[in-house]
Design a protein around this motif. Structure first.
Motif, PDB file in Angstrom:
ATOM      1  N   ASP A  42      42.084  35.882 -12.482  1.00 47.39           N
ATOM      2  CA  ASP A  42      41.574  35.544 -11.151  1.00 47.39           C
ATOM      3  C   ASP A  42      42.575  35.923 -10.068  1.00 47.39           C
ATOM      4  OD1 ASP A  42      39.253  34.544 -12.262  1.00 47.39           O
ATOM      5  OD2 ASP A  42      40.071  32.508 -12.455  1.00 47.39           O
ATOM      6  N   ALA A  45      42.640  39.735  -9.685  1.00 50.31           N
ATOM      7  CA  ALA A  45      41.431  40.251  -9.043  1.00 50.31           C
ATOM      8  C   ALA A  45      41.436  39.957  -7.546  1.00 50.31           C
ATOM      9  CB  ALA A  45      40.204  39.652  -9.699  1.00 50.31           C
ATOM     10  N   HIS A  58      33.115  46.748  -8.999  1.00 48.97           N
ATOM     11  CA  HIS A  58      33.425  45.445  -9.606  1.00 48.97           C
ATOM     12  C   HIS A  58      34.493  45.653 -10.676  1.00 48.97           C
ATOM     13  CE1 HIS A  58      30.253  43.419  -7.491  1.00 48.97           C
ATOM     14  NE2 HIS A  58      29.429  44.411  -7.803  1.00 48.97           N
ATOM     15  N   GLU A  60      37.407  43.861 -10.973  1.00 44.53           N
ATOM     16  CA  GLU A  60      37.907  42.552 -11.404  1.00 44.53           C
ATOM     17  C   GLU A  60      39.313  42.634 -11.995  1.00 44.53           C
ATOM     18  OE1 GLU A  60      34.982  40.943 -13.987  1.00 44.53           O
ATOM     19  OE2 GLU A  60      33.515  40.697 -12.385  1.00 44.53           O
TER      20      GLU A  60
END
Length: 135
Positions: A42, A45, A58, A60
């Protein structure tokens, strides 16, 4: 009197443990990078990803993972590259010249099958089953 050998034994165990740990770190370096990525996914990202402002992609954080793995391969790969231009012999068959004679013909021979099911005559004093097998 007995403290000296015990100290050497403990020191030897410590050295073996450190060397084993260092070898494991070297072998599993990619797995450590991947585990660190999944632990901090997290954060990577949101803050480190190159494509964090591009909503169409995307990623990430996988771009950072790929960059770290490539960096790890480069740091480990430099040690394995040979600097000299010598040839290596991988097989003894390729090193030694082989003699090939053209025109040699291999002949297959058919041997007759012995008719009958009786055993071949052998002296029983030499060719016999062991005594412990017969009992």
């Amino acid at each position: 009197m007995f403290r000296y050998p015990v100290t050497i034994l403990r020191f030897g165990q410590l050295v073996i443990s450190v060397v084993l740990f260092a070898m494991m770190l070297q072998c599993f370096s990619k797995m450590i990078v991947v585990a660190e990525f999944y632990a901090n996914r997290d954060y990577i990202a949101r803050n480190l990803c190159i494509n964090r402002f591009n909503t169409a992609v995307h990623c990430e954080g996988r771009c950072q993972l790929d960059k770290r793995i490539l960096q790890e391969e480069r740091s480990n790969g430099d040690k394995e590259v040979r600097q000299d231009g010598r040839n290596e012999v991988l097989s003894s068959k390729s090193f030694y010249p082989s003699l090939v004679i053209p025109g040699v013909v291999f002949v297959e021979r058919d041997y007759p099958i012995i008719a009958g099911s009786r055993p071949v005559d052998r002296p029983l004093s030499i060719f016999h089953p062991p005594d412990w097998l017969l009992a």
